[in-house]
Design a protein around this motif. Structure first.
Motif, PDB file in Angstrom:
ATOM      1  N   VAL A   1       3.075  45.954  -3.152  1.00 55.32           N
ATOM      2  CA  VAL A   1       4.282  45.987  -3.981  1.00 55.32           C
ATOM      3  C   VAL A   1       3.886  45.829  -5.446  1.00 55.32           C
ATOM      4  N   GLU A   2       2.982  44.899  -5.719  1.00 56.32           N
ATOM      5  CA  GLU A   2       2.494  44.697  -7.088  1.00 56.32           C
ATOM      6  C   GLU A   2       1.792  45.953  -7.602  1.00 56.32           C
ATOM      7  N   ALA A   3       0.961  46.561  -6.781  1.00 56.77           N
ATOM      8  CA  ALA A   3       0.265  47.789  -7.183  1.00 56.77           C
ATOM      9  C   ALA A   3       1.263  48.921  -7.430  1.00 56.77           C
ATOM     10  N   TYR A   4       2.287  49.010  -6.591  1.00 57.93           N
ATOM     11  CA  TYR A   4       3.321  50.032  -6.759  1.00 57.93           C
ATOM     12  C   TYR A   4       4.044  49.841  -8.091  1.00 57.93           C
ATOM     13  N   LEU A   5       4.397  48.601  -8.414  1.00 59.28           N
ATOM     14  CA  LEU A   5       5.067  48.325  -9.688  1.00 59.28           C
ATOM     15  C   LEU A   5       4.161  48.657 -10.870  1.00 59.28           C
ATOM     16  N   ASP A   6       2.875  48.338 -10.754  1.00 58.56           N
ATOM     17  CA  ASP A   6       1.919  48.693 -11.808  1.00 58.56           C
ATOM     18  C   ASP A   6       1.847  50.206 -11.977  1.00 58.56           C
ATOM     19  N   ASP A   7       1.806  50.935 -10.869  1.00 56.28           N
ATOM     20  CA  ASP A   7       1.768  52.402 -10.918  1.00 56.28           C
ATOM     21  C   ASP A   7       3.023  52.964 -11.565  1.00 56.28           C
ATOM     22  N   GLN A   8       4.175  52.383 -11.236  1.00 52.90           N
ATOM     23  CA  GLN A   8       5.434  52.843 -11.821  1.00 52.90           C
ATOM     24  C   GLN A   8       5.474  52.579 -13.323  1.00 52.90           C
ATOM     25  N   ALA A   9       4.957  51.421 -13.751  1.00 55.93           N
ATOM     26  CA  ALA A   9       4.918  51.099 -15.178  1.00 55.93           C
ATOM     27  C   ALA A   9       3.988  52.059 -15.912  1.00 55.93           C
ATOM     28  N   GLU A  10       2.858  52.378 -15.308  1.00 56.78           N
ATOM     29  CA  GLU A  10       1.918  53.313 -15.930  1.00 56.78           C
ATOM     30  C   GLU A  10       2.529  54.704 -16.033  1.00 56.78           C
ATOM     31  N   GLU A  11       3.233  55.125 -14.980  1.00 57.46           N
ATOM     32  CA  GLU A  11       3.887  56.428 -15.008  1.00 57.46           C
ATOM     33  C   GLU A  11       4.954  56.479 -16.104  1.00 57.46           C
ATOM     34  N   ALA A  12       5.714  55.397 -16.249  1.00 55.97           N
ATOM     35  CA  ALA A  12       6.739  55.337 -17.305  1.00 55.97           C
ATOM     36  C   ALA A  12       6.082  55.394 -18.685  1.00 55.97           C
ATOM     37  N   ARG A  13       4.952  54.704 -18.851  1.00 54.50           N
ATOM     38  CA  ARG A  13       4.234  54.727 -20.129  1.00 54.50           C
ATOM     39  C   ARG A  13       3.753  56.138 -20.454  1.00 54.50           C
ATOM     40  N   ARG A  14       3.199  56.809 -19.461  1.00 54.52           N
ATOM     41  CA  ARG A  14       2.710  58.172 -19.675  1.00 54.52           C
ATOM     42  C   ARG A  14       3.851  59.135 -19.993  1.00 54.52           C
ATOM     43  N   MET A  15       4.968  58.976 -19.313  1.00 61.21           N
ATOM     44  CA  MET A  15       6.120  59.836 -19.588  1.00 61.21           C
ATOM     45  C   MET A  15       6.653  59.607 -20.999  1.00 61.21           C
ATOM     46  N   ALA A  16       6.658  58.347 -21.449  1.00 61.90           N
ATOM     47  CA  ALA A  16       7.107  58.039 -22.813  1.00 61.90           C
ATOM     48  C   ALA A  16       6.182  58.691 -23.824  1.00 61.90           C
ATOM     49  N   LEU A  17       4.888  58.645 -23.576  1.00 66.05           N
ATOM     50  CA  LEU A  17       3.929  59.300 -24.473  1.00 66.05           C
ATOM     51  C   LEU A  17       4.130  60.807 -24.477  1.00 66.05           C
ATOM     52  N   TRP A  18       4.414  61.372 -23.298  1.00 62.47           N
ATOM     53  CA  TRP A  18       4.649  62.809 -23.197  1.00 62.47           C
ATOM     54  C   TRP A  18       5.893  63.208 -23.989  1.00 62.47           C
TER      55      TRP A  18
END
Length: 93
Positions: A55-72
């Motif tokens: 669950v923690e890894a999933y949340l980390d992955d989701q946060a990273e995906e959100a960060r990348r989308m914001a940069l995009w």
């Protein structure tokens, strides 16, 4: 699909995970079946349990995906003349 859980792993019920992630229990099970969360059916009859670490890894992955989308999105909003070295610079450093 599901995988065996290591001994000593902290386990959550799908309802607990659903509450943490603010999603439905069926969505938690779908995430397990899709391999995005690690979980297994335990006991007889089998009841789903989800590893806390996943669950923690999933949340980390989701946060990273959100960060990348914001940069995009930020890069898409950039002024092309700025990038190509022609025209006025809107946000000089």
């Amino acid at each position: 699909m599901s995988s065996p859980t290591p001994s000593g792993a902290r386990l959550f019920t799908p309802a607990q995970v659903a509450e943490m992630l603010a999603i439905e229990v069926d969505e938690v099970i779908a995430l397990v079946l899709d391999g995005q969360l690690r979980g297994a059916r335990v006991g007889s009859p089998g009841q789903w349990r989800v590893e806390a670490d996943s669950v923690e890894a999933y949340l980390d992955d989701q946060a990273e995906e959100a960060r990348r989308m914001a940069l995009w999105r930020e890069s898409n909003a950039a002024s092309f003349p700025e990038l190509w070295g022609r025209g006025p610079v809107r946000h000089p450093d």
